[in-house]
Design a protein around this motif. Sequence first.
Motif, PDB file in Angstrom:
ATOM      1  N   ILE B 140     -21.554 -23.574 -57.245  1.00 26.33           N
ATOM      2  CA  ILE B 140     -21.262 -23.262 -55.844  1.00 26.33           C
ATOM      3  C   ILE B 140     -19.856 -23.728 -55.487  1.00 26.33           C
ATOM      4  N   PHE B 143     -17.521 -21.341 -56.897  1.00 30.69           N
ATOM      5  CA  PHE B 143     -17.518 -20.122 -56.078  1.00 30.69           C
ATOM      6  C   PHE B 143     -16.617 -20.295 -54.854  1.00 30.69           C
ATOM      7  N   ALA B 181     -19.495 -11.013 -55.052  1.00 30.25           N
ATOM      8  CA  ALA B 181     -20.815 -10.957 -54.406  1.00 30.25           C
ATOM      9  C   ALA B 181     -21.904 -10.874 -55.475  1.00 30.25           C
ATOM     10  N   LEU B 182     -21.685 -10.014 -56.484  1.00 29.85           N
ATOM     11  CA  LEU B 182     -22.681  -9.902 -57.547  1.00 29.85           C
ATOM     12  C   LEU B 182     -22.679 -11.159 -58.431  1.00 29.85           C
ATOM     13  N   LEU B 184     -22.208 -14.111 -57.342  1.00 31.36           N
ATOM     14  CA  LEU B 184     -22.989 -15.118 -56.626  1.00 31.36           C
ATOM     15  C   LEU B 184     -24.483 -14.916 -56.866  1.00 31.36           C
ATOM     16  N   LEU B 185     -24.918 -13.660 -56.853  1.00 28.64           N
ATOM     17  CA  LEU B 185     -26.335 -13.390 -57.145  1.00 28.64           C
ATOM     18  C   LEU B 185     -26.690 -13.932 -58.531  1.00 28.64           C
ATOM     19  N   LEU B 188     -27.107 -17.652 -58.453  1.00 31.39           N
ATOM     20  CA  LEU B 188     -28.396 -18.050 -57.869  1.00 31.39           C
ATOM     21  C   LEU B 188     -29.518 -17.821 -58.864  1.00 31.39           C
TER      22      LEU B 188
END
Lengths: 490, 510
Positions: B140, B143, B181-182, B184-185, B188
């Motif tokens: 994170i 990121f 964005a992808l 980050l997925l 997670l």
Amino acid sequence: MPAPYFDYTALAPEIILTVTIVAVLVADLLFEEREKYQTSTIAGIGCLVAMIPVLYLAGNGADRTMFGGAYTVDNYALAMKALFLLAGYITILLSTNYIEEGDYYQGEYYVLLLTAILGMTIMASARDLITIFVALETLSIPTYLLAGWRKHDARSNESSLKYYLMGVLSSAVMLYGMSIVYGLAGDTRLVEIAKYVSSGQGGQVFDVAIFFTLVGFAFKVSAVPFHFWAPDSYEGAPTPVTAFLSVASKTGGFVALLSLVYVGFFGRGDAWQPILWVLAAASMTVGNLIALRQTNLVRMLAYSSIAQGGFMLVPFAVANQGDGSARPEAFSATVVYLLIYAVMNLGAFAALIAIARKTRSAEIDTYSGLFNYAPALAVTMSLFLFSLAGIPPLGGWYAKLVVFKAVIDAGTAQAVILGVVAALNSVIALFYYARVAGMMWFKPTPAETSTARVPVALGAAIALPTILILAIGVYPNLFARLGELATKGL
Amino acid sequence: MDWFDSWALTLATFLPLVGCAVVLLIPRAKEELIKQVTLLTTLLTLAVGVMILFQFDYDAADKLQFTVDKSWIDVISSRYHMGLDGISLPLLILTLGITLLCVVYSWDHFPEPHNPKAFLALMLVLETGMAGTFVAQDLILFFIFFELVLLPMYFMIGVWGGPNRDYASMKFFLFTLFGSALMLLSFLALFFLSEPHTFDIVKLTEMHGAGIAHGTQLLIFGGLFLGFAIKVPMFPFHTWLPDAHTEAPTVGSVILAAVLLKLGTYGFVRIALPILPEAAHSWAPYIGALAVIGIIYGALGCLAQKDMKRLIAFSSVAHMGFVMLGISTLTSFGINAAIFGMVAHGLITGMLFFIAGSVQERFHTREISRLGGLLLQAPKMGWILGFCCMASLGLPGLAGFWGEFPAVLSAYEPADGLNLGLFRFFMVVAAIGTVLAAGYLLWMLQRVAMGKVPEEWQDAHIHDVHMPEWIAWLPLLLLIVALGVFPGVVFNVTDDAVQVISKSFVAEGH
């Protein structure tokens, strides 16, 4: 029948708000016309004072319930009340100069605003169909009037009428659903309804009841395809009222939806889950796509708030997926998103009102070159816009993160698909937020620029959210704890 | 020096942000003061970097050093975990150095619309984001820093850029955000599939993706791949790069080329490969294929360019193709070459963009066909351009050689289990790419620096290299030579840490 039990400490915020409403009314009668601006001071102080018992209760920690479970003051309710009071306070700061300079009725304006805030604080505690309905109407009826406050402006009248008709229609649909729920479950309290749900009775009639209730709320939170009233109402209403509508009354609707879905209907996932999945995906996508085409910032923010509402619905749609660990995760995701959204959207509107004093317009074209002659306003506005877009290190990223986290935690195919839809939408959204920022930073300065100053109250209304979104963005733990505490009530 | 151990990375990352806050407090009219504060900040930050260089334990370059591990966002168990090993060290120093040189270079020539305050404030934010990305050891946190560079770069291109800046800045922003964005997925997903759940890069690396089904690994790697490949940029995600480079102000181009592109390749080396070795193994042939397509495509693209900056931008696509080819072999040889390639490309291409900027400043054009005879009008600058072109085409003895040649060579013997024939084919294609590189660079050099001075500039008075330029350029030029002669300086630092990564692939093949 014994008299119902009143816990006055738990009711203190509502009582203080009521006293303030009366005080503003009386002050409005007594003050001279030129002194009437002070009604806003009284209203503002009322909001702040009401915050004191909220903080006390939060520190105290014990859950308090009244009226047989219909009215609960727990951490979740307190977090929401604090948010509503803060949002109300910022709205009052926003309104002060706007209402005073615009030659509008001042006292009445604040009375209605405070009444709506009162409705919202009640909503935060409502755990019973009737209380929810009463709170919703207490919050809605004043806003119908506020939307039409610019009564010489045809668009404001249209705004008010449209909002009123849609509001009444949605209330009717919702009440119809609720009446069937009551007819089947035999109780209006959500806890009892949950028991009925888990007993597995009701069949398809109950599904229909859930459907109607949810559709009613979909109108309130302006989820696609029940959204079409919102942009017109937002554009026509006085801008501070629009800020209030897009934040406070939307949040009010979501709070009710949270209680209903997570407490009352949770066991009936097969009935509500597909509806909310569709609402979430449609709201994000349609809201964003239409926002791309807007030339007026207020309308753009209206559509963007529809899309943001879609993001808040995403956790709902995955709450009953996976192995069950997703439920608290999803609940706190929506709560955290609501809190952060409220702060950044209010900030964006505050900046918008301040900028409108210079550009005399909310058309995006008129923002050209703002960075060159009003750098502070341009920078703060950009911060709010990029926060709404979810760019780190501004607060919005954390809101987006918890939503994605809830989605991935659920882990099922439909959850992941919704997650990808959300991820793509956050890219689309960036386009229109960045375009406004680009207009302010990259375009030439107009020949004549206004030197209008930003009044103190408005400055405070911009500064407060700015500090908050930076603080949340860098150290989200502060807000995240609130979301976690709120989940304990589940 | 205990305090330095625990504070060094925090200082190196956040000092620029403190400087930025100070700059924001100074009134816009006091330009000199603003410049001095910025210079001081970047100097101090580099001083911290130099201290780190001295304190770094080179015998334990495979271990994270200067670690900080403090609680940050408890609720999602993300921690403020920073650390530095042999892979991060050269890149961190590169970042801190380049930023300082950019401040020096801008000293007297801020691009229109001037406004040094905003420009330097953004540059300092950019430095924080870049430095933080190279030392973050929590997904994170990584990121956040990875994204932190977007806003300043967006504004830098959009406000101070060329005529088409609106389009270029938006394209840059949207492309990168789409990837991240992808990504980050995927982060997670890694969190929830690890046991116990963690965002910690070190712990995730130790797990090697254990317990994650192969299909899921491939998907997660796909998300990471998109995030990093767009940043690198790899063919076919490279289209934002020529636009961004062409429109960005000189300093923006330099930072973009020297550091920002490395965030992507670094992401592969630090996160994608070690955390999901199994998936990396399956993806490697595709990455290799895209890398060599990038090499050839970038080179051909260069040959078709009329604009100096655009040509250098396309050459970046080709060079990053070599870096990615090295990474895709999954061998320590290839990854070492890739990291060297990142540093070398940062120095050389950074320099080329500096020169392109200075040329534009003097001639008010970058159109290759309108230029000529630079060696006659500004001989020093002409020679520097020649030197950089040689370095860029991979002349032995200069830094570019050690990035390119071993990367090509590494494809001869990829990690166990990878298709030998395929990678040897890649090797041949990449070798052809080096020939093309010589072609386009010499072609540019010939048309810009040699020949007669065109009529247009016959009477123009052209300044040769001036003082701020010398100060900004000399360190880069010296380093290009030094690293070319003593490549071991970098290889020795990176090798131990790279061995740790490549070991997991040796096990993979059997």
